[in-house]
Write a protein that holds these residues in place. Structure first.
Motif, short mmCIF file in Angstrom:
data_model
loop_
_atom_site.label_atom_id
_atom_site.label_comp_id
_atom_site.label_asym_id
_atom_site.label_seq_id
_atom_site.Cartn_x
_atom_site.Cartn_y
_atom_site.Cartn_z
N UNK A 42 28.97 -0.27 -7.97
CA UNK A 42 30.21 0.35 -7.51
C UNK A 42 30.27 0.41 -6.00
N UNK A 43 31.47 0.50 -5.47
CA UNK A 43 31.62 0.76 -4.04
C UNK A 43 31.08 2.15 -3.80
N UNK A 44 30.24 2.28 -2.79
CA UNK A 44 29.58 3.57 -2.53
C UNK A 44 30.22 4.24 -1.32
N UNK A 45 29.47 5.18 -0.74
CA UNK A 45 30.02 5.95 0.37
C UNK A 45 30.06 5.10 1.65
N UNK A 46 30.74 5.61 2.64
CA UNK A 46 30.81 4.94 3.93
C UNK A 46 29.40 4.80 4.52
N UNK A 47 28.59 5.84 4.37
CA UNK A 47 27.21 5.79 4.88
C UNK A 47 26.40 4.69 4.20
N UNK A 48 26.62 4.53 2.91
CA UNK A 48 25.90 3.47 2.20
C UNK A 48 26.33 2.10 2.72
N UNK A 49 27.61 1.94 2.94
CA UNK A 49 28.09 0.66 3.46
C UNK A 49 27.38 0.35 4.77
N UNK A 51 21.86 -7.32 -6.29
CA UNK A 51 22.99 -6.66 -5.64
C UNK A 51 22.66 -5.18 -5.47
N UNK A 52 22.30 -4.80 -4.28
CA UNK A 52 21.96 -3.38 -4.06
C UNK A 52 23.14 -2.69 -3.39
N UNK A 53 23.17 -1.37 -3.54
CA UNK A 53 24.35 -0.68 -3.01
C UNK A 53 24.07 0.65 -2.33
N UNK A 54 22.84 1.16 -2.40
CA UNK A 54 22.62 2.47 -1.78
C UNK A 54 21.61 2.36 -0.63
N UNK A 55 21.68 3.31 0.28
CA UNK A 55 20.77 3.28 1.43
C UNK A 55 19.32 3.41 0.98
N UNK A 56 19.06 4.23 -0.05
CA UNK A 56 17.68 4.38 -0.52
C UNK A 56 17.14 3.08 -1.11
N UNK A 57 18.03 2.30 -1.74
CA UNK A 57 17.58 1.03 -2.32
C UNK A 57 17.03 0.12 -1.23
N UNK A 58 17.70 0.14 -0.08
CA UNK A 58 17.24 -0.70 1.04
C UNK A 58 15.84 -0.25 1.46
N UNK A 59 15.63 1.08 1.49
CA UNK A 59 14.31 1.59 1.88
C UNK A 59 13.25 1.22 0.85
N UNK A 60 13.59 1.34 -0.43
CA UNK A 60 12.63 1.01 -1.50
C UNK A 60 12.21 -0.45 -1.36
#
Lengths: 283, 434
Positions: free
Chosen positions: B289-296, B241-250
């Motif tokens: 956690x629910x993250x920022x709109x940009x992360x979504x 379960x990933x939640x941040x934009x950087x995680x997607x890049x990693x």
């Protein structure tokens, strides 16, 4: 209200027969007694409940306590709790008015109001003033409430403190952040010190109280950096020699004792207005 | 079990969608002995003379039953939150026909007998298939390996410490090395126990609300560490379960480097952001956690681009006692089985992701990763499917949830797309009223 408190007969029986419950989940001397005195001066029946003597220690949840108290039909509930949002949660579950007397690191609205009253009495107005809030911002509900209040009333707000004690994105609340007293204090009309909340520090935020005092403590030298007629405030209780020197706390620029005095008046006003507004809507 | 009709059942007038072949045709599906016997435009109906055994789908989509790779169930130890039976019933209402049960129970599923218990209980009580995942470390303590070989032979489909992140890098390295030897899948969560000790996404909102923040780095650091360990060990690895934009890049970088890694995202992180928490609403207190709109938006793009592989419900039933508390004290988690499809369809309706891609992330991708044959509409495959109207509007009523707990962040939410029927092995296990 300020005048009422200065009379020898301090009764202003505008709310006779109403019941005020002070529910304090955290230790507090000045806030709970301030609310108690305010309530009594308005003629209310005041009940104080503190964690040490209540069933909270027996594991009762906040909402169960709320339901129990609600059943006793109080008119006002004053609550202090260590969790942010606790007062809002309580307000959803009870029929009476709830006054937030501090919820975690979130807000302490009556403190901001009494600070506003103190500043206005000293400075005439709040609009256009420069106010520095110094020290442990991260754990301070007083800081947050004051930031909202001061911005709303048109002051320039600065916060001064080590980065570990300034929460992330605090700038977005409308403040300018300074990392040293020497840079942040010049030009200030009001210097608002905060208590270093060692009991909330789950981790290591600063190396020691001694080091904190060396770099962020308000001493005579640093007070001189602010405007000549600047006032010094502190919500109390103070850690003398940690965030503020005794000579400053007791000095001519200090309005700390007056803050306490204004506290009673402001809380009387808040309770009276709240009770009146509610009774006007329910009739 | 009800006796099966002699000629099987014929599902007619359906929009058949199969993510494996990309097939999207209007036609019929013939089911015999629990398996799909034929798929075609107009299958012969002679054997169903009186119409008995024919199911008219009325143009609705017939897709593989959803495969949910992350479901927490309270049994054993937390039956007041959810049992295998109630989770199974909730799954049917959500169109989920296969789910991976996380080992975060009491006791933790770290022993062969417990895997067998789950299998036996699921077979007896759950209308859908439940695949147990076993703990990666004993008692999920993060220090000692479980008997991975024996557990795998007993039927554990993957190894995971569930909600927990193993902080001991040496332990993680050894577990990954060993799992690679036996070709086992490791599913990991990413939340550094110290850095991630807060209660909501770190940032201006947490600061304003006076809540301790969970910085994005609390997820990114353990994920990056694990990517290095995967490179070192060659393990088969899934980031749950990933939640941040950087995680997607990693994750995308690790894929580009040829690692055997996949990633999932909870449907809540695709539909909601920290703004939705509003006035300390604890049903929105989730992990991650629910993250920022940009992360979504980054998570949605991850699904679109293929950087992320699957969507999970992250179903985590919590009792009133653990949710009706001040925000910081409340438990993490939300139920999600019943709203999984409808919430995921928001990607199709609002973020213009192809319906087939959304379905792939909910069916084929998790099935493939788990090495299962489900998640496909193909001749010979088990007849597990969901029939849904992708456009039907409805409002979620939390009092009607079949799950034993009602902690949904979608209370009163408006959805477009609704499950009409859920079929497991050719048998209808759920039918929408009206």
């Amino acid at each position: 209200m300020v005048e009422v408190s200065k009379r020898s007969d301090k009764h202003r029986n505008t709310l006779p027969g109403r019941t005020l419950i002070n529910l304090f989940y955290e230790n507090s001397t000045r806030t709970s007694s301030s609310f108690e005195i305010a309530g009594k001066r308005l003629g209310m029946d005041v009940v104080n409940m503190t964690v040490a003597t209540s069933s909270v220690k027996k594991g009762e949840t906040l909402l169960d306590t709320a339901a129990t108290l609600n059943a006793m039909n109080p008119d006002l509930l004053v609550m202090r709790h260590n969790a942010a949002g606790a007062a809002a949660l309580l307000a959803q579950k009870v029929g009476c008015a709830v006054i937030n007397a501090g919820d975690g690191a979130h807000e302490h609205p009556t403190q901001a109001l009494l600070d506003a009253l103190t500043i206005r009495r000293k400075k005439g107005a709040i609009h256009g003033l420069t106010v520095a809030i110094c020290g442990d911002i991260a754990h301070s509900r007083v800081a947050r409430s004051n930031i909202h209040m001061l911005n709303a009333l048109g002051a320039q707000v600065r916060v001064i403190g080590p980065s570990t004690l300034c929460p992330s994105s605090i700038e977005e609340l409308g403040v300018t952040v300074f990392r040293s007293m020497e840079k942040g204090l010049p030009g200030c009309d009001v210097v608002m010190m905060l208590r270093l909340q060692t009991e909330r520090m789950a981790g290591a935020f600063i190396p020691s109280a001694r080091e904190f005092y060396r770099y962020y403590g308000l001493n005579e030298k640093r007070v001189k950096l602010a405007k000549k007629d600047a006032i010094v405030m502190h919500p109390g209780p103070m850690n003398r020699g940690v965030e503020i020197a005794s000579t400053i706390a007791d000095g001519v620029q200090s309005v700390i004792v007056e803050q306490v005095e204004m506290g009673v008046a402001v809380r009387m006003a808040v309770m009276e207005m709240l009770a009146e507004a509610r009774e006007a809507t329910t009739v | 079990m009800k006796p099966k009709p002699p000629h099987g059942r014929l599902f007619v007038n359906a929009r058949i969608m199969d993510p494996e072949t990309g097939r999207d045709l209007h036609g019929d599906v013939l089911v015999k002995k629990g398996k799909i016997a034929a798929i075609g435009k107009a299958l012969p109906r002679e054997k169903f003379k009186d119409g008995k055994g024919i199911v008219d789908c009325k143009g609705a989509v017939l897709a593989p039953g959803l495969v949910d790779a992350r479901v927490f169930i309270g049994e054993p130890g937390g039956e007041h939150r959810e049992t295998i039976k109630t989770a199974g019933r909730a799954a049917t209402a959500g169109g989920v026909t296969t789910m991976v049960m996380m080992p975060d129970t009491d006791p933790v599923i770290d022993d062969v007998s417990l895997v067998e218990f789950v299998h036996a209980t699921a077979a007896a009580k759950s209308p859908v298939r439940i695949l147990p995942a076993a703990a990666l470390s004993k008692g999920q303590g993060g220090e000692l390996m479980t008997e991975m070989g024996l557990l795998k032979d007993a039927g554990a489909v993957a190894f995971t410490d569930g909600r927990k992140t193993i902080s001991n890098a040496q332990m993680m390295r050894r577990a990954l090395t060993y799992s690679a030897d036996i070709d086992a899948l490791v599913m990991a969560s990413h939340r550094d126990p110290h850095l991630g000790a807060g209660v909501m996404n770190a940032g201006a909102n947490a600061t304003r609300m006076g809540l301790a923040g969970i910085p994005r780095e609390a997820e990114i650091i353990p994920l990056e560490r694990d990517m290095r360990l995967v490179a070192m060990t060659g393990a088969k690895y899934h980031a749950s379960c990933l939640s941040t934009s950087e995680s997607v890049e990693v994750l995308a970088r690790a894929k580009d480097a040829g690692r055997d890694v996949t990633g999932g995202v909870a449907v809540a992180n695709l539909c909601l952001s920290e703004i939705d928490i509003g006035p300390y609403r604890t049903f929105f207190k989730l992990s991650p956690p629910l993250r920022s709109v940009d992360d979504r938006e980054a998570m949605v793009e991850g699904i679109r681009s293929g950087a992320l592989d699957m969507i999970v419900s992250n179903h985590d039933p919590q009792d009133v006692d653990t949710k009706r508390l001040p925000f910081a004290e409340a438990a993490d988690g939300a139920v999600g089985l019943e709203s999984l499809l409808a919430a995921a369809l928001r990607l199709y309706h609002s973020d213009s992701i192809a319906l087939m891609r959304v379905l792939e992330c909910l069916t084929l991708a998790p099935a493939k990763r788990l090495g299962r044959k489900c998640g496909r509409i193909a001749e010979g495959a088990r007849a597990d499917f969901v029939i849904f109207d992708p456009d039907a509007p409805w409002q979620l009523d939390d009092t009607k949830l079949r799950s034993r707990s009602r902690n949904t962040p979608f209370q009163d939410a408006l959805f477009q797309g609704r499950v009409l029927k859920t079929v497991v092995a050719g048998r209808t296990v759920f039918k929408q009223d009206g």
